[in-house]
Design an enzyme around this catalytic site. Structure first.
Site, PDB file in Angstrom:
ATOM      1  N   HIS A 101       4.254 -14.135   4.456  1.00 18.39           N
ATOM      2  CA  HIS A 101       5.161 -13.103   4.964  1.00 18.39           C
ATOM      3  C   HIS A 101       5.616 -13.554   6.350  1.00 18.39           C
ATOM      4  O   HIS A 101       4.790 -13.782   7.228  1.00 18.39           O
ATOM      5  CB  HIS A 101       4.420 -11.766   5.028  1.00 18.39           C
ATOM      6  CG  HIS A 101       5.249 -10.652   5.601  1.00 18.39           C
ATOM      7  ND1 HIS A 101       4.709  -9.406   5.859  1.00 18.39           N
ATOM      8  CD2 HIS A 101       6.554 -10.589   5.944  1.00 18.39           C
ATOM      9  CE1 HIS A 101       5.662  -8.626   6.355  1.00 18.39           C
ATOM     10  NE2 HIS A 101       6.777  -9.330   6.427  1.00 18.39           N
ATOM     11  N   THR A 105       0.813  -1.204   0.000  1.00 22.72           N
ATOM     12  CA  THR A 105       0.000   0.000   0.000  1.00 22.72           C
ATOM     13  C   THR A 105       0.852   1.261   0.000  1.00 22.72           C
ATOM     14  O   THR A 105       1.843   1.353   0.723  1.00 22.72           O
ATOM     15  CB  THR A 105      -0.932   0.000   1.230  1.00 22.72           C
ATOM     16  OG1 THR A 105      -1.735  -1.179   1.204  1.00 22.72           O
ATOM     17  CG2 THR A 105      -1.834   1.224   1.236  1.00 22.72           C
ATOM     18  N   CYS A 140      -2.852  -7.469   5.993  1.00 23.29           N
ATOM     19  CA  CYS A 140      -2.927  -6.070   6.417  1.00 23.29           C
ATOM     20  C   CYS A 140      -3.059  -5.989   7.941  1.00 23.29           C
ATOM     21  O   CYS A 140      -3.992  -6.539   8.523  1.00 23.29           O
ATOM     22  CB  CYS A 140      -4.110  -5.378   5.752  1.00 23.29           C
ATOM     23  SG  CYS A 140      -4.277  -3.637   6.235  1.00 23.29           S
TER      24      CYS A 140
END
Length: 311
Positions: free
Chosen positions: A198, A46, A129
């Site tokens: 991740h 982002t 996120c």
């Protein structure tokens, strides 16, 4: 008797809805395939992974690009700023869109709209996120603690998509409790084309080192489904070591984090950027990206450095 008739009526109505939305769902489904093997994938991030930045990275050899995280609900509402995130450049030969949402209906409808109206090759579900507002509403990393909802999302989105569906997630929500490995098998069974892990938890955000040992554990559970390792790949040497030490099909070049103050200090110390670029400095990519993004960035910048082997 009456209740049975009502149930039958509901079932028939649902079948009709499926026929209207996607008649091919009840027939043999043929989904487009992407060969993920030995590809360099620019991690979606982002506020950084916009179209100008992706163009620069394509010039340096990236194979796969993905737009910034877009909110599924905003896409369905026709928000211009959200649709701008999924705009594709002609040089992006393998391009996907990352969407974030918290329920099957919104994400499924969003996937259908994107496939029909956007020029994309795959759809990625954001499960990483860490932003509080997104997490508290059950989206982003919040999906990792809502297993039934997650699996429903994957099944429904795959039902309406003719292009691959991918997942990007973290190791888990808490630093001391990894949970990604518990989801791998279920995601693979439901037809996910690619999984990215991740190597940090939501609590860690972008601090501490990525846990590549845990990523290896997840890769072993993925079976035939390709898995990207994500985190702390800051140079070509890191990439090589990760591939040698851990038998992945793929390794994701993760975003290297630089504070804007550090970038500005480095730029000021370069008298002639072109000379540095000719010397093959890793700062070359950062300088080029900064020239494009400097008018837009007032916060922390995270830029990617991509190196390829010269043969």
């Amino acid at each position: 008797m009456v209740q049975n008739l009502l149930k039958l009526r509901v079932m028939l109505r649902n079948v009709l809805v499926l026929l209207i939305l996607k008649p091919s769902n009840l027939l043999e489904k043929k989904q487009k395939k992407i060969d993920w093997k030995d590809k360099l994938y620019l991690s979606p991030l982002t506020t950084v992974g916009n179209l100008p930045f992706r163009r620069i990275c394509k010039e340096f050899g990236v194979d796969i690009t993905c737009g910034e995280m877009a909110m599924a609900s905003n896409i369905l509402q026709g928000a211009n700023q959200e649709w701008a995130l999924i705009k594709r450049h002609a040089t992006e030969d393998i391009f996907g869109v990352q969407v974030c949402g918290n329920n099957p209906y919104v994400l499924t409808r969003c996937a259908q709209v994107l496939q029909e109206q956007a020029n994309i090759d795959f759809v990625d579900i954001n499960m990483g996120c860490p932003i509080d507002l997104v997490y508290q509403q059950g989206g982003g990393c919040g999906l990792m603690r809502r297993e039934k909802v997650l699996y429903s999302v994957v099944e429904c989105m795959n039902d309406v998509l003719d292009i691959p569906l991918t997942i990007k997630m973290r190791t888990g929500v808490y630093s001391d409790k990894n949970t990604a490995h518990k989801l791998i098998s279920g995601l693979c069974d439901r037809g996910v084309s690619l999984i990215t892990v991740h190597g940090r938890s939501r609590e860690q955000r972008y601090t501490r080192s990525a846990d590549w040992n845990y990523i290896e554990t997840c890769a072993a559970l993925a079976g035939q489904t390709p898995l990207f390792g994500n985190g702390d790949i800051l140079s070509y040497q890191d990439y090589v070591e990760a591939r040698v030490s851990i038998q992945f099909d793929l390794v994701l070049h993760f975003i290297a984090t630089y504070l804007i103050e550090k970038l500005v200090a480095e730029v000021k110390n370069v008298n002639n950027p072109c000379d540095r670029c000719q010397q093959g400095s890793s700062l070359a990519v950062l300088l080029a990206a900064l020239l494009v993004l400097r008018e837009w960035r007032r916060a922390e910048l995270r830029l990617v450095t991509i190196r390829q082997s010269q043969t």
